[in-house]
Design a protein around this motif. Structure first.
Motif, short mmCIF file in Angstrom:
data_model
loop_
_atom_site.label_atom_id
_atom_site.label_comp_id
_atom_site.label_asym_id
_atom_site.label_seq_id
_atom_site.Cartn_x
_atom_site.Cartn_y
_atom_site.Cartn_z
N ASP A 77 53.01 29.34 -7.50
CA ASP A 77 54.31 29.70 -6.93
C ASP A 77 54.22 30.36 -5.58
O ASP A 77 55.14 30.24 -4.77
CB ASP A 77 55.03 30.70 -7.85
CG ASP A 77 55.54 30.08 -9.12
OD1 ASP A 77 56.52 29.34 -9.05
OD2 ASP A 77 54.96 30.36 -10.18
N ASP A 97 59.47 26.00 -3.28
CA ASP A 97 60.89 25.68 -3.16
C ASP A 97 61.26 24.64 -4.22
O ASP A 97 61.27 23.43 -3.96
CB ASP A 97 61.20 25.17 -1.76
CG ASP A 97 62.70 24.97 -1.53
OD1 ASP A 97 63.48 25.23 -2.47
OD2 ASP A 97 63.08 24.56 -0.42
N ALA A 100 64.07 22.14 -3.53
CA ALA A 100 63.80 20.99 -2.68
C ALA A 100 63.58 19.73 -3.51
O ALA A 100 63.62 18.61 -3.00
CB ALA A 100 62.56 21.25 -1.81
N PRO A 147 57.26 22.25 0.90
CA PRO A 147 58.46 23.03 1.23
C PRO A 147 58.40 24.36 0.50
O PRO A 147 57.97 24.43 -0.66
CB PRO A 147 59.60 22.15 0.70
CG PRO A 147 58.99 21.37 -0.42
CD PRO A 147 57.55 21.12 -0.02
N ALA A 148 58.85 25.41 1.17
CA ALA A 148 58.77 26.75 0.58
C ALA A 148 59.91 27.62 1.06
O ALA A 148 60.53 27.34 2.10
CB ALA A 148 57.44 27.41 0.92
N LEU A 149 60.19 28.66 0.30
CA LEU A 149 61.04 29.75 0.77
C LEU A 149 60.11 30.76 1.41
O LEU A 149 59.29 31.38 0.73
CB LEU A 149 61.81 30.39 -0.39
CG LEU A 149 63.13 29.73 -0.80
CD1 LEU A 149 62.91 28.31 -1.29
CD2 LEU A 149 63.82 30.57 -1.87
N GLU A 167 63.74 32.13 4.78
CA GLU A 167 64.22 30.86 5.30
C GLU A 167 63.35 29.74 4.74
O GLU A 167 62.23 29.96 4.28
CB GLU A 167 64.13 30.85 6.84
CG GLU A 167 62.74 31.18 7.36
CD GLU A 167 62.73 31.58 8.82
OE1 GLU A 167 63.62 31.17 9.57
OE2 GLU A 167 61.81 32.33 9.22
N ARG A 168 63.90 28.55 4.76
CA ARG A 168 63.12 27.40 4.29
C ARG A 168 62.14 26.98 5.38
O ARG A 168 62.48 26.94 6.56
CB ARG A 168 64.04 26.25 3.93
CG ARG A 168 64.75 26.44 2.60
CD ARG A 168 65.35 25.14 2.07
NE ARG A 168 65.47 25.20 0.63
CZ ARG A 168 66.53 25.65 -0.03
NH1 ARG A 168 67.59 26.07 0.67
NH2 ARG A 168 66.55 25.69 -1.35
N ARG A 367 64.87 30.76 -9.08
CA ARG A 367 65.42 29.72 -8.18
C ARG A 367 66.82 30.12 -7.72
O ARG A 367 67.15 29.98 -6.54
CB ARG A 367 65.44 28.36 -8.89
CG ARG A 367 66.22 27.29 -8.15
CD ARG A 367 65.84 25.89 -8.58
NE ARG A 367 65.88 25.68 -10.01
CZ ARG A 367 66.81 24.98 -10.67
NH1 ARG A 367 67.81 24.44 -10.00
NH2 ARG A 367 66.73 24.81 -11.97
N GLY A 370 66.69 33.21 -5.37
CA GLY A 370 66.18 32.80 -4.06
C GLY A 370 67.25 32.12 -3.22
O GLY A 370 67.35 32.36 -2.00
N GLU A 371 68.09 31.31 -3.86
CA GLU A 371 69.16 30.63 -3.13
C GLU A 371 70.21 31.62 -2.62
O GLU A 371 70.77 31.44 -1.53
CB GLU A 371 69.82 29.57 -4.03
CG GLU A 371 68.93 28.39 -4.35
CD GLU A 371 68.52 27.60 -3.12
OE1 GLU A 371 69.36 27.39 -2.23
OE2 GLU A 371 67.34 27.21 -3.05
N LEU A 374 68.65 33.20 0.50
CA LEU A 374 68.65 32.24 1.61
C LEU A 374 70.03 32.19 2.27
O LEU A 374 70.16 32.23 3.51
CB LEU A 374 68.28 30.85 1.11
CG LEU A 374 66.81 30.55 0.88
CD1 LEU A 374 66.67 29.26 0.08
CD2 LEU A 374 66.06 30.42 2.20
#
Length: 487
Positions: A77, A97, A100, A147-149, A167-168, A367, A370-371, A374
């Motif tokens: 992770d 992410d 994604a 892809p990651a946060l 940010e992504r 998840r 995290g959103e 963001l």
């Protein structure tokens, strides 16, 4: 009986046959209604998602990230990179992410919402997501663009956070490192000329400063030893294991991120929190009496977090005291809010507001949190699919946590019974680590070899914290039950 939070493949001179254990685990899974298998439509949707991720524009593959996990882990992770910033630091923390790959309402999402979290038990793991995602396409494996946060934390000279943004971004881990391997680097092997060498050196520096800050604010970290299931070939065994220093340093980066996430959401009055109420003063008073019974000095003016930090989990009396202190950490949960903060916002053991955001491959709620973060950092509305889940997520996670605990305990109980099944009637050296409140003749013990935690019954009051001789009375593999009496 105990639990095994960390599982690894290790050398085992003696153990119990894997076929016996796997039959028992299959029965336990049926009993709990869980399975490692996914419906075909979920596997098919995961395979399509793995080949078609939604990729961000920001490219931070220039940063030499590394992952640090147990040797055999594949669901990676988190990846980290640290650098100096004047007399302070910048911590880059990349988190897989999952969004994604997983869209709201798709088969993978719906199945994950049923499961809640990954269940761990030696080589009988039950994943939250199909392995094509959790151990491949979405995992931060080395030398793969993912892809990651991307969390970027700025810290001052003392290690205190001063600014955070998430940010992504695209990232690329340079190496899949293990806790044991990194600890050896610190203990004498050195870091060589790898481009992540300075980052690892700073992990210790920042980790130790964050641990000092934790102590200063009154955080609690119980010195409990892990029971670890070791697997070699067709034999399983148990051993006790203490956390390595690097594991504590690494954990501080995850905690830093969880604190920053909570700050963002509390300030904006929307999000999710991991909470734990303050301990009942009567429980603290009871623990003072336990300390006196064990002959441990606990000055009246010493706060319980400071007392707990003075304990050594390898000492029998201290271990008994640490287990007694677990009563202070009961009642943890999740709270969701949108417009008005919940009555309880703090996690008392961390002495801070906190939220899980760093393990979305293994825990559903990360998840969603995290959103939220963001959206807040981008000054955008939190997506409706996130806020609409606020009502159900806390209960989903409570239910999955209960299942996880039952599964983990059940597998450890099974291994313990298997290891002892041919030794009924034998005597063992043990330490009494817990005495029941209602019946002082009943309690719990730890046996050093093999590494067993079990129930015990005496004919008189059990001597808390003392070494005793115990006789094995029951070791029933089918019932997953082990019991002892004082010899």
């Amino acid at each position: 009986m105990g639990s095994a939070r960390i599982i690894r493949v290790a050398s085992a001179d003696s153990g119990v046959a894997a076929t016996t254990l796997r039959d028992g685990i299959a029965a336990l899974q049926a009993e709990l209604g869980v399975t490692a298998e996914f419906p075909r439509e979920v596997e098919e949707a995961a395979a399509i998602a793995a080949a078609n991720p939604r990729l961000p524009e920001l490219d931070r593959t220039d940063l030499p990230f590394v992952t640090i996990d147990p040797e055999t882990s594949m669901d990676l992770d988190q990846a980290l990179h640290l650098e100096r910033d004047g007399d302070g630091y910048v911590v880059h923390y990349a988190i897989a992410d999952v969004a994604a790959f997983v869209a709201p309402g798709d088969p993978v999402d719906l199945e994950a919402n049923k499961r809640g979290e990954t269940l761990y038990a030696a080589d009988a793991k039950i994943p939250l997501h199909p392995k094509v995602l959790s151990e491949d396409a979405a995992s931060l494996l080395p030398d793969q663009v993912r892809p990651a946060l991307l969390w970027t934390h700025k810290l001052d000279a003392a290690g205190e956070g001063t600014d955070t943004v998430v940010e992504r971004a695209l990232v690329r881990s340079r190496a899949k490192l293990s806790y044991e391997g990194v600890q050896k680097m610190f203990d004498g092997d050195g870091f060589g000329d790898a481009d992540y060498a300075e980052s690892l050196e700073l992990l210790k520096e920042v980790g130790e400063k964050r641990i000092a800050l934790e102590a200063a604010r009154g955080g609690v970290n119980l010195p409990l030893r892990d029971q670890e299931i070791s697997v070699e070939g067709d034999h399983w065994s148990l051993e006790y294991r203490d956390l390595l220093p690097v594991e504590n340093w690494n954990a501080q980066i995850s905690l830093l991120t969880g604190f920053a996430a909570a700050d963002l959401m509390v300030y904006a009055r929307v999000g999710l929190l991991r909470t734990l109420p303050e301990p009942d003063p009567r429980d603290v008073q009871r623990l003072h009496r336990t300390a006196r019974a064990l002959g441990l000095e606990w000055p009246a003016e010493m706060l319980y977090p400071d007392f707990i930090r003075s304990l050594d989990g390898k000492n029998g009396k201290h271990a008994a005291m640490a287990i007694a202190c677990t009563r202070l950490l009961r009642g943890s949960g999740y709270a969701s809010f949108n417009g008005e903060l919940p009555e309880l916002t703090e996690h008392s053991a961390l002495a801070n507001e906190y939220m899980h955001v760093t393990a979305p491959l293994r825990r559903l709620i990360d998840r969603y949190a995290g959103e939220v973060c963001l959206a807040l950092c981008a000054d955008e509305p939190v997506p409706d699919w996130v806020t609409s889940a606020f009502k159900t997520l806390p209960e989903t996670m409570r239910a999955s946590s209960r299942t996880s605990g039952a599964y983990e305990r059940g597998v450890v109980d099974l291994v313990e019974a298997g290891l002892l099944s041919q030794r009924v009637g034998e005597t063992f050296a043990a330490v009494v680590v817990e005495v029941d409140d209602e019946d002082k003749q009943k309690g719990s013990i730890t046996v050093e070899e093999p590494a067993i935690e079990a129930r015990v019954t005496g004919t008189t009051a059990l001597p808390l914290g003392e070494e005793v001789e115990v006789r094995l009375e029951t070791a029933d593999v089918v019932a997953r039950k082990v019991s002892f009496t004082l010899a």
